[in-house]
Every structure is written in C-alpha cells, then in structure tokens.
Design a protein around this motif. Structure first.
Motif, PDB file in Angstrom:
ATOM      1  N   THR A  73       0.805  -1.230   0.000  1.00 17.65           N
ATOM      2  CA  THR A  73       0.000   0.000   0.000  1.00 17.65           C
ATOM      3  C   THR A  73       0.835   1.275   0.000  1.00 17.65           C
ATOM      4  OG1 THR A  73      -0.093   0.140   2.411  1.00 17.65           O
ATOM      5  CG2 THR A  73      -1.807  -1.196   1.316  1.00 17.65           C
ATOM      6  N   GLY A  74       2.098   1.178   0.411  1.00 14.87           N
ATOM      7  CA  GLY A  74       2.931   2.372   0.547  1.00 14.87           C
ATOM      8  C   GLY A  74       2.593   3.191   1.783  1.00 14.87           C
ATOM      9  N   GLN A  75       1.701   2.679   2.629  1.00 14.49           N
ATOM     10  CA  GLN A  75       1.275   3.371   3.848  1.00 14.49           C
ATOM     11  C   GLN A  75       1.946   2.739   5.067  1.00 14.49           C
ATOM     12  OE1 GLN A  75      -0.867   6.061   3.673  1.00 14.49           O
ATOM     13  NE2 GLN A  75      -0.693   5.781   1.466  1.00 14.49           N
ATOM     14  N   PHE A  76       2.026   3.520   6.140  1.00 10.26           N
ATOM     15  CA  PHE A  76       2.559   2.971   7.382  1.00 10.26           C
ATOM     16  C   PHE A  76       1.563   1.997   8.000  1.00 10.26           C
ATOM     17  CE2 PHE A  76       5.525   6.543   7.297  1.00 10.26           C
ATOM     18  CZ  PHE A  76       6.693   5.893   7.676  1.00 10.26           C
ATOM     19  N   ALA A  77       2.087   0.914   8.545  1.00  9.52           N
ATOM     20  CA  ALA A  77       1.296  -0.086   9.252  1.00  9.52           C
ATOM     21  C   ALA A  77       2.039  -0.448  10.528  1.00  9.52           C
ATOM     22  CB  ALA A  77       1.110  -1.332   8.384  1.00  9.52           C
ATOM     23  N   GLU A  78       1.300  -0.807  11.564  1.00 12.39           N
ATOM     24  CA  GLU A  78       1.908  -1.246  12.815  1.00 12.39           C
ATOM     25  C   GLU A  78       1.863  -2.764  12.889  1.00 12.39           C
ATOM     26  OE1 GLU A  78       0.983   0.918  16.452  1.00 12.39           O
ATOM     27  OE2 GLU A  78       0.053   2.460  15.203  1.00 12.39           O
ATOM     28  N   SER A  79       2.853  -3.329  13.565  1.00  9.54           N
ATOM     29  CA  SER A  79       2.952  -4.780  13.672  1.00  9.54           C
ATOM     30  C   SER A  79       3.165  -5.184  15.119  1.00  9.54           C
ATOM     31  CB  SER A  79       4.129  -5.275  12.836  1.00  9.54           C
ATOM     32  OG  SER A  79       4.359  -6.648  13.055  1.00  9.54           O
ATOM     33  N   PRO A  80       2.552  -6.306  15.528  1.00  8.27           N
ATOM     34  CA  PRO A  80       2.968  -6.883  16.808  1.00  8.27           C
ATOM     35  C   PRO A  80       4.355  -7.486  16.612  1.00  8.27           C
ATOM     36  CG  PRO A  80       1.305  -8.270  15.755  1.00  8.27           C
ATOM     37  CD  PRO A  80       1.510  -7.073  14.873  1.00  8.27           C
ATOM     38  N   PRO A  81       5.102  -7.751  17.632  1.00  3.50           N
ATOM     39  CA  PRO A  81       4.701  -7.665  19.029  1.00  3.50           C
ATOM     40  C   PRO A  81       4.955  -6.282  19.602  1.00  3.50           C
ATOM     41  CG  PRO A  81       6.875  -8.610  18.909  1.00  3.50           C
ATOM     42  CD  PRO A  81       6.429  -8.351  17.484  1.00  3.50           C
ATOM     43  N   ASP A  82       4.268  -5.969  20.691  1.00  2.00           N
ATOM     44  CA  ASP A  82       4.549  -4.779  21.486  1.00  2.00           C
ATOM     45  C   ASP A  82       5.594  -5.150  22.525  1.00  2.00           C
ATOM     46  OD1 ASP A  82       2.458  -3.573  20.118  1.00  2.00           O
ATOM     47  OD2 ASP A  82       1.053  -3.713  21.787  1.00  2.00           O
ATOM     48  N   SER A  83       6.423  -4.177  22.866  1.00  2.00           N
ATOM     49  CA  SER A  83       7.308  -4.393  24.016  1.00  2.00           C
ATOM     50  C   SER A  83       6.445  -4.362  25.274  1.00  2.00           C
ATOM     51  CB  SER A  83       8.358  -3.282  24.086  1.00  2.00           C
ATOM     52  OG  SER A  83       7.760  -2.062  24.507  1.00  2.00           O
ATOM     53  N   PRO A  84       6.962  -4.838  26.394  1.00  2.00           N
ATOM     54  CA  PRO A  84       6.219  -4.638  27.647  1.00  2.00           C
ATOM     55  C   PRO A  84       6.287  -3.158  28.034  1.00  2.00           C
ATOM     56  CG  PRO A  84       8.326  -5.710  28.057  1.00  2.00           C
ATOM     57  CD  PRO A  84       8.178  -5.611  26.565  1.00  2.00           C
ATOM     58  N   ASN A  85       5.404  -2.726  28.929  1.00  2.00           N
ATOM     59  CA  ASN A  85       5.504  -1.382  29.507  1.00  2.00           C
ATOM     60  C   ASN A  85       6.781  -1.319  30.336  1.00  2.00           C
ATOM     61  OD1 ASN A  85       3.064  -0.524  28.463  1.00  2.00           O
ATOM     62  ND2 ASN A  85       1.921  -1.016  30.305  1.00  2.00           N
ATOM     63  N   TYR A  86       7.476  -0.172  30.256  1.00  2.00           N
ATOM     64  CA  TYR A  86       8.681  -0.039  31.082  1.00  2.00           C
ATOM     65  C   TYR A  86       8.964   1.427  31.408  1.00  2.00           C
ATOM     66  CZ  TYR A  86      11.171   0.595  26.546  1.00  2.00           C
ATOM     67  OH  TYR A  86      11.584   1.011  25.295  1.00  2.00           O
ATOM     68  N   PRO A  87       9.599   1.674  32.578  1.00  2.00           N
ATOM     69  CA  PRO A  87       9.858   3.033  33.052  1.00  2.00           C
ATOM     70  C   PRO A  87      11.199   3.570  32.557  1.00  2.00           C
ATOM     71  CG  PRO A  87      10.430   1.483  34.753  1.00  2.00           C
ATOM     72  CD  PRO A  87       9.901   0.672  33.594  1.00  2.00           C
ATOM     73  N   ILE A  88      11.505   4.755  33.062  1.00  4.04           N
ATOM     74  CA  ILE A  88      12.761   5.431  32.737  1.00  4.04           C
ATOM     75  C   ILE A  88      13.966   4.562  33.099  1.00  4.04           C
ATOM     76  CG2 ILE A  88      12.897   6.623  34.960  1.00  4.04           C
ATOM     77  CD1 ILE A  88      13.876   9.125  33.360  1.00  4.04           C
ATOM     78  N   ASP A  89      15.051   4.785  32.379  1.00  2.00           N
ATOM     79  CA  ASP A  89      16.345   4.118  32.592  1.00  2.00           C
ATOM     80  C   ASP A  89      16.323   2.629  32.280  1.00  2.00           C
ATOM     81  OD1 ASP A  89      17.574   6.509  33.299  1.00  2.00           O
ATOM     82  OD2 ASP A  89      17.157   6.247  35.428  1.00  2.00           O
ATOM     83  N   GLN A  90      15.427   2.219  31.376  1.00  3.27           N
ATOM     84  CA  GLN A  90      15.427   0.847  30.894  1.00  3.27           C
ATOM     85  C   GLN A  90      15.395   0.856  29.364  1.00  3.27           C
ATOM     86  OE1 GLN A  90      12.594  -1.893  32.545  1.00  3.27           O
ATOM     87  NE2 GLN A  90      12.856  -1.126  34.619  1.00  3.27           N
ATOM     88  N   THR A  91      15.890  -0.230  28.793  1.00  7.11           N
ATOM     89  CA  THR A  91      15.873  -0.427  27.345  1.00  7.11           C
ATOM     90  C   THR A  91      15.220  -1.763  27.046  1.00  7.11           C
ATOM     91  OG1 THR A  91      17.929   0.833  27.091  1.00  7.11           O
ATOM     92  CG2 THR A  91      17.310  -0.629  25.271  1.00  7.11           C
TER      93      THR A  91
END
Length: 106
Positions: A28-46
């Motif tokens: 399509t030439g359009q942006f699409a999102e894909s799983p997986p999502d990362s887990p939720n995480y706070p500051i000072d983490q990667t």
C-alpha cells in the motif's frame, strides 16, 4: 539506510512507555503497525524487539512507534531497513508524555 534485525528503545523520558514496529507496507505504501509490542517499562530501561518475530517483511523500512502511558504516540525520527543480520538500531526517547522525541542513536 541502516540495515537491522532488531529495534531497541531506551527510555530516558519521564513516563512509562511501550513501543511496537511501524513499517511501510510494500503493498500500500502506507505505514502499518505490527505486533509484538514491548512490555511497559519506566525510565532508565531499554527493551528490544526482534523483527523476525513480527509481521514486518524483510526489506521493509521500519521504525519504532512509541506509546506514552497517559500521553501521545510518536514515531522514530529515522527509518531503518529490516534485514536478517542480527544487528540492532537503538532509539532514545526523551521528554514528557505530551512532548517527546524518539531519536536514532545507533
């Protein structure tokens, strides 16, 4: 264009976040999102996502889409290309829930 198999986001912002791959769909030439999502995480983490576990096609242009808990969604400032090579693109997230950046740092 940088070729990578993994995308990492370092949370240097003042909020909890998660991210997922966003890519240009070759059909399509359009942006699409894909799983997986990362887990939720706070500051000072990667966290890292291996694109081989996603729906992103090899060769597609991709970037992280960051979701701030209680805030905006922002995309990475630079696209990289998905290649099965074991390499990682790292983005740094800085700012506050309604005003932040997602910059490629390496």
């Amino acid at each position: 264009m940088l070729q990578v198999q993994k995308i990492a986001c370092t949370n240097a912002a003042g909020f909890v976040m998660y991210f997922n791959p966003e890519y240009i769909d070759p059909n399509t030439g359009q942006f699409a999102e894909s799983p997986p999502d990362s887990p939720n995480y706070p500051i000072d983490q990667t966290k890292t996502i291996d694109l081989s576990s996603s729906n992103v096609p090899v060769g597609a242009s991709v970037r992280p889409k960051v979701h701030a808990d209680g805030g905006d969604n922002n995309s990475g400032d630079t696209l990289v290309q998905y290649a099965q090579n074991g390499q990682t693109a790292t983005y740094e997230v800085q700012g506050t829930t309604l005003n932040y950046t997602v910059k490629l740092i390496g």
